[in-house]
Design a protein around this motif. Sequence first.
Motif, short mmCIF file in Angstrom:
data_model
loop_
_atom_site.label_atom_id
_atom_site.label_comp_id
_atom_site.label_asym_id
_atom_site.label_seq_id
_atom_site.Cartn_x
_atom_site.Cartn_y
_atom_site.Cartn_z
N SER A 149 0.02 -2.41 8.06
CA SER A 149 -0.66 -3.35 7.18
C SER A 149 -0.29 -3.07 5.73
CB SER A 149 -2.18 -3.22 7.35
OG SER A 149 -2.62 -1.97 6.85
N PHE A 150 -0.44 -4.09 4.89
CA PHE A 150 -0.14 -3.93 3.48
C PHE A 150 -1.04 -2.86 2.87
CE2 PHE A 150 2.01 -8.11 3.55
CZ PHE A 150 3.14 -7.77 2.83
N SER A 151 -2.33 -2.88 3.20
CA SER A 151 -3.26 -1.93 2.60
C SER A 151 -2.89 -0.50 2.92
CB SER A 151 -4.69 -2.23 3.06
OG SER A 151 -4.78 -2.16 4.47
N SER A 152 -2.44 -0.26 4.15
CA SER A 152 -2.04 1.09 4.54
C SER A 152 -0.82 1.53 3.75
CB SER A 152 -1.73 1.16 6.04
OG SER A 152 -2.87 0.83 6.79
N ARG A 153 0.14 0.62 3.58
CA ARG A 153 1.37 0.96 2.86
C ARG A 153 1.08 1.18 1.38
NH1 ARG A 153 5.61 3.73 2.45
NH2 ARG A 153 7.60 2.73 1.99
N VAL A 154 0.20 0.36 0.80
CA VAL A 154 -0.17 0.54 -0.59
C VAL A 154 -0.83 1.90 -0.79
CG1 VAL A 154 -1.70 -0.26 -2.43
CG2 VAL A 154 -0.36 -1.91 -1.11
N GLU A 155 -1.68 2.30 0.16
CA GLU A 155 -2.34 3.60 0.07
C GLU A 155 -1.30 4.73 0.12
OE1 GLU A 155 -5.27 6.32 -0.45
OE2 GLU A 155 -5.44 4.14 -0.56
N GLU A 156 -0.28 4.56 0.95
CA GLU A 156 0.78 5.56 1.04
C GLU A 156 1.50 5.73 -0.30
OE1 GLU A 156 3.73 4.87 3.95
OE2 GLU A 156 2.49 5.41 5.65
N LEU A 157 1.59 4.65 -1.05
CA LEU A 157 2.35 4.65 -2.30
C LEU A 157 1.49 4.93 -3.53
CD1 LEU A 157 4.59 1.52 -1.58
CD2 LEU A 157 5.20 3.93 -1.32
N SER A 158 0.26 5.36 -3.32
CA SER A 158 -0.64 5.59 -4.45
C SER A 158 -0.13 6.69 -5.38
CB SER A 158 -2.05 5.94 -3.96
OG SER A 158 -2.01 7.11 -3.15
N GLY A 159 0.75 7.53 -4.86
CA GLY A 159 1.30 8.61 -5.68
C GLY A 159 2.17 8.12 -6.83
N ILE A 160 2.49 6.84 -6.85
CA ILE A 160 3.32 6.32 -7.94
C ILE A 160 2.59 6.40 -9.28
CG2 ILE A 160 2.55 3.90 -7.78
CD1 ILE A 160 5.45 3.07 -8.26
N ARG A 161 1.28 6.42 -9.25
CA ARG A 161 0.53 6.48 -10.52
C ARG A 161 0.81 7.79 -11.25
NH1 ARG A 161 -3.06 4.30 -6.81
NH2 ARG A 161 -3.64 2.13 -7.22
N GLU A 162 0.79 8.89 -10.50
CA GLU A 162 1.06 10.18 -11.12
C GLU A 162 2.50 10.24 -11.64
OE1 GLU A 162 1.08 14.96 -9.94
OE2 GLU A 162 0.27 13.46 -8.55
#
Length: 440
Positions: free
Chosen positions: A372-385
């Motif tokens: 799902s998109f939400s799962s993939r977005v969560e995986e990529l949350s490290g982009i903020r750091e």
Amino acid sequence: MQAGSEQLGSSCPCEPPAPFLYGAETAGTRPGMCVAAVLPAGGSGERMGGATPKQFCNILERPLISYTVQAFERVTWIRDIVVVVTEENLDLMKSIIQRYGHKRVTLVEGGVTRHRSIFNGLRAFAENMPLGFQLPKPEVVIIHDAVRPFVDEDILFKVATSAKECGAAGAIRPLVSTVIASSPDGCLEHSLERTRHRASEMPQAFVFDIIYQAYIQCSNYDLDYGTECLHLAQKYCNIKARLIEGSPDLWKVTYKRDLYATESIIKDSLLQQICIITDMKEDTVQVGFLLREVLKTQVKQVKGISSSLCKNVHHLQNMFTEQCFNFIGINDKDSNFLVTQQIVDILKSTSLAVLYPIVLISVHFIVSENMSFSSRVEELSGIRELANEAKKKNILVYGLLMDYTKDNLRLRETVTQGTTVIAALIKDRSPGLIGQILVV
């Protein structure tokens, strides 16, 4: 004269010490003569309506005057660049020169009026400064406002060579509005025929001895109330200047709205080239090819690199020295930020981001039938750091999540939508969106 002059480091024993002179690059001789420039930058910015003088207002987090200095530094045949600023802004200008690595620049303290500031700048070539410093006298000197950042080499060459032939030369532009004179009672007295008159612009150039002698003879009234250098050469040295038709880009930043126009022009120029970087995986190469194909319809130059980054870092470093300020890193579905992180590391090792904010768009995939998109977005949350760290080096990192499918038609549609987002991010260069994952 009180000229701000501070010595930086040691100098060659056979040459006089230079007050705050950055670099020792000598220019080429394209015009066949020795050329220097004086940039008066002592204005208070009253018409700007703010506390900061306009020459020090930021455009994309960088002071306006830095862009003008850079325009002159690009012209290798200009040997010395004298920047004239008020005493209270000397330290600020020194910090700008250091931060942005400007070369061939000497700082001189300005006078209370524009003409007195220019005179101080000219004296740097003709008289010993308080510390015994004197720049080598040029054959021709170019005078240009520090708040006209879009001057190019072509017009500089034309005014310099014309000045050598005629003694003085200056850029002109057609009048936009009719000039009128009013009577003491506030009524129209007369108007000028617009087709017979021109607006005097910058740059202007002079045989050095001519303009220097004009200033030496200049009356206090002219020094305090005059604005036109060409007029002084004619009035005091009987020199009729050659007038050179200039481009519309020679306008002067005067009002606050001009800052927004300047920023828009710079952003447009930065949009002209994009570099797409992928690894050797089949899906990333395919998306990279499609992105390049679609972006070519919107951007002047799009470069594509498909390589194993860990084995070709030196090759990529060479690519990053070609004055490209926009990058797209296409990451494999399983590696998340590998390509993006390596691009950031390489960019940090270059000096590109010193002059302009670099945009790096980190492209990621989702195979919709598997996740799902939400799962993939969560995986990529490290982009903020990652983005927050990169921002400290003036690198703006954005995330773009794309639906990857083997259906070529659907994939092309997704990539086309992605290019719209990419073009908008590059054009806007908004710090507020860094570290965000945008979905197409």
